[in-house]
Design an enzyme around this catalytic site. Structure first.
Site, mmCIF file in Angstrom:
data_model
loop_
_atom_site.group_PDB
_atom_site.id
_atom_site.type_symbol
_atom_site.label_atom_id
_atom_site.label_comp_id
_atom_site.label_asym_id
_atom_site.label_seq_id
_atom_site.Cartn_x
_atom_site.Cartn_y
_atom_site.Cartn_z
ATOM 1 N N LYS A 110 -2.220 -8.405 0.271
ATOM 2 C CA LYS A 110 -1.027 -7.790 -0.314
ATOM 3 C C LYS A 110 0.176 -8.740 -0.303
ATOM 4 C CE LYS A 110 -2.457 -3.022 0.133
ATOM 5 N NZ LYS A 110 -3.758 -3.143 0.811
HETATM 6 C C1 LIG Z 1 -4.970 -2.644 0.237
HETATM 7 C C2 LIG Z 1 -6.234 -3.256 0.715
HETATM 8 C C3 LIG Z 1 -7.452 -3.120 -0.002
HETATM 9 C C4 LIG Z 1 -7.577 -2.269 -1.241
HETATM 10 O O1 LIG Z 1 -6.900 -2.806 -2.325
HETATM 11 P P1 LIG Z 1 -6.595 -1.914 -3.625
HETATM 12 O O2 LIG Z 1 -5.775 -2.767 -4.499
HETATM 13 O O3 LIG Z 1 -5.848 -0.711 -3.109
HETATM 14 O O4 LIG Z 1 -7.894 -1.538 -4.194
HETATM 15 C C5 LIG Z 1 -8.551 -3.785 0.478
HETATM 16 N N1 LIG Z 1 -8.499 -4.524 1.610
HETATM 17 C C6 LIG Z 1 -7.369 -4.669 2.323
HETATM 18 C C7 LIG Z 1 -7.387 -5.490 3.559
HETATM 19 C C8 LIG Z 1 -6.190 -4.049 1.901
HETATM 20 O O5 LIG Z 1 -5.069 -4.198 2.635
#
Ligand SMILES: *Cc1c(COP(=O)(O)O)cnc(C)c1O
Length: 464
Positions: A110
């Site tokens: 993120k």
């Molecule tokens: C947010 C997250 C996901 C999922 O991602 P999306 O874009 O919501 O599908 C997967 N792995 C981790 C470690 C995350 O923080």
């Protein structure tokens, strides 16, 4: 490039408006008017670029209201905070490629979007003479990435709610050791659902929303998705060259359908002959896998798992896919979303399922399989997968069919030391930068599970 709503009633938005508004006024999500399809020549010109150059070049297809020099400066500033020079390196482990997306400040993918969004927002607000207060709730990952995205930024304050004593030790440390004045960690004496309910209730109270200049930075903001397109290109170029093959598959651990939707956009830009299909991997919260495999998009209860950032039932970005699936028919999407709001379920026909399966292959991975996958990768290759990444790897390995496989590694294993230690059968040593956090001062405000308490806090600290 102009932007419009997936529900067909808003159009002609600029990129800047799209970022500042987040969601369209007709309740839809905002998408570009057109996804550019690149020519062979354009694609080959991108191949030798560094991550930052590639990001800048690809952003110019979608952003036409920020001067190029400024856009470039925003991109370079955003990826300076990453520990890896390549930003998102690709490493070969056994015979799969792991696309490491966790080298940002909070060790999860993120950061790639939120580092950019923080800089972008600061730039846009300054230009327009505006201020905002960001309000959000987190069960862990998003909160720390948002905090690191906007800490110290001008004209932005962030109020992040988390459930008191119910986030992991490391996640809590990552959030509360940020001491910048514009960051407010609010530990609510309740659950994550209580935190979300408080946030929702304040956003629905329009006079408060206006008074406190509130905004959100959740994953439906287009500026959260755009930066995620870049690493699909970056990995495509590296792996296609190493393998001397044109067609690859990517496996993506999925919760809110954000990361995989970015992959879908990259696939439209690069062509289906380059990204043959995307593999959609879910944990036991399998609504998206049921959609792809059986046309069953029906909500069940959320089940807590060892890959908590994917413990999601209603995938907020799914609507964007529906929009393209129905050939950009806003009215169709509007009707479907109304049905979904009433019935908590959508059903798709055999013919539609076939069409979905031209884009995605999908599999739900159990808790046991996830632990086994971590254990096996460690035993065979000495490489430690985090539980989310392991879900993607396990699903990816079920769909090889002779294609080179790229698996997105969405978090560093250090974020989930208990699970990882359990899987590999020995204690897992934390990296230096995480260990260090334990000794730093921290700041957090503990508040009762009460909307009024949060509003009172905002009244005192919101920047106006
Ligand atoms: C947010 C997250 C996901 C999922 O991602 P999306 O874009 O919501 O599908 C997967 N792995 C981790 C470690 C995350 O923080």
């Amino acid at each position: 490039m102009k932007y419009r709503s997936t529900r067909g009633k808003v159009e002609g938005l600029s990129f800047s408006e799209t970022v500042l508004e987040g969601m369209a006024e007709d309740g839809g999500l905002i998408v570009p008017e057109e996804i550019p399809v690149l020519s062979e020549k354009e694609i080959e010109e991108l191949r030798p670029l560094s991550y930052q150059e590639l990001a800048f070049k690809l952003f110019t297809y979608f952003v036409d209201d920020i001067p190029k020099d400024n856009l470039k400066a925003l991109v370079y500033a955003s990826y300076q905070t990453f520990r890896a020079k390549e930003v998102t390196p690709v490493v070969k482990v056994g015979d799969v490629y792991i696309l490491e997306l966790f080298h940002g400040p909070t060790l999860a993918f993120k950061d790639i979007a939120l580092q950019f969004l923080g800089n972008l927002l600061e730039y846009l607000l300054e230009k327009r003479g505006l201020k905002v207060n960001i309000l959000g709730a987190t069960s862990g990952d998003t909160g720390s990435a948002a905090i690191y995205g906007v800490k110290g930024k001008k004209n932005i304050a962030l109020f992040m709610l988390h459930p008191h004593k119910r986030v992991s030790f490391i996640q809590e440390l990552m959030m509360t050791t940020v001491l910048d004045e514009n960051i407010h960690n609010l530990a609510i004496q309740g659950t994550f659902d209580d935190c979300q309910a408080i946030v929702k209730s304040i956003f629905m109270d329009l006079p408060s929303k206006k008074k406190f200049r509130l905004t959100a930075v959740n994953s439906i903001n287009w500026a959260r998705l755009l930066p995620q397109i870049i690493y699909y290109f970056y990995a495509y170029f590296r792996v296609s060259e190493l393998e001397k093959k044109k067609s690859l598959r990517f496996s993506v651990p999925t919760g809110n359908f954000g990361d995989i939707f970015a992959g879908y956009v990259a696939r439209r830009m690069l062509g289906k002959e380059r990204i043959e299909r995307l593999i959609l991997a879910t944990n036991e919260n399998d609504i998206l896998a049921r959609f792809v495999n059986a046309g069953d998009y029906s909500v069940r209860n959320v089940k807590p798992t060892i890959s908590p950032s994917m413990d999601i039932q209603v995938a907020s970005n799914f609507e964007r896919y529906l929009y393209y699936f129905y050939n950009e028919n806003g009215e169709k999407v509007r009707n479907l979303m109304q049905t979904f709001a009433k019935e908590k379920a959508l059903r798709f026909s055999e013919e539609e399922i076939k069409r979905v399966q031209e884009d995605f292959l999908a599999r739900s991975v159990s808790e046991e399989e996830t632990l086994q996958c971590i254990a096996e990768f460690y035993r065979r290759y000495g490489y430690v997968l985090d539980p989310h990444t392991a879900v993607g790897v396990k699903a990816g390995l079920s769909f090889r069919d002779g294609y080179p496989l790229v698996c997105l590694a969405t978090a560093h294993p250090a974020k989930f030391p208990e699970t990882v230690s359990k899987a590999i059968g020995q204690s897992f040593k934390l990296p230096e930068e995480v260990e260090r956090l334990k000794y730093l001062p921290h700041r957090v405000e503990v508040l009762p599970n009460d909307v009024e308490a949060v509003k009172a806090y905002l009244a005192r600290w919101a920047i106006l």
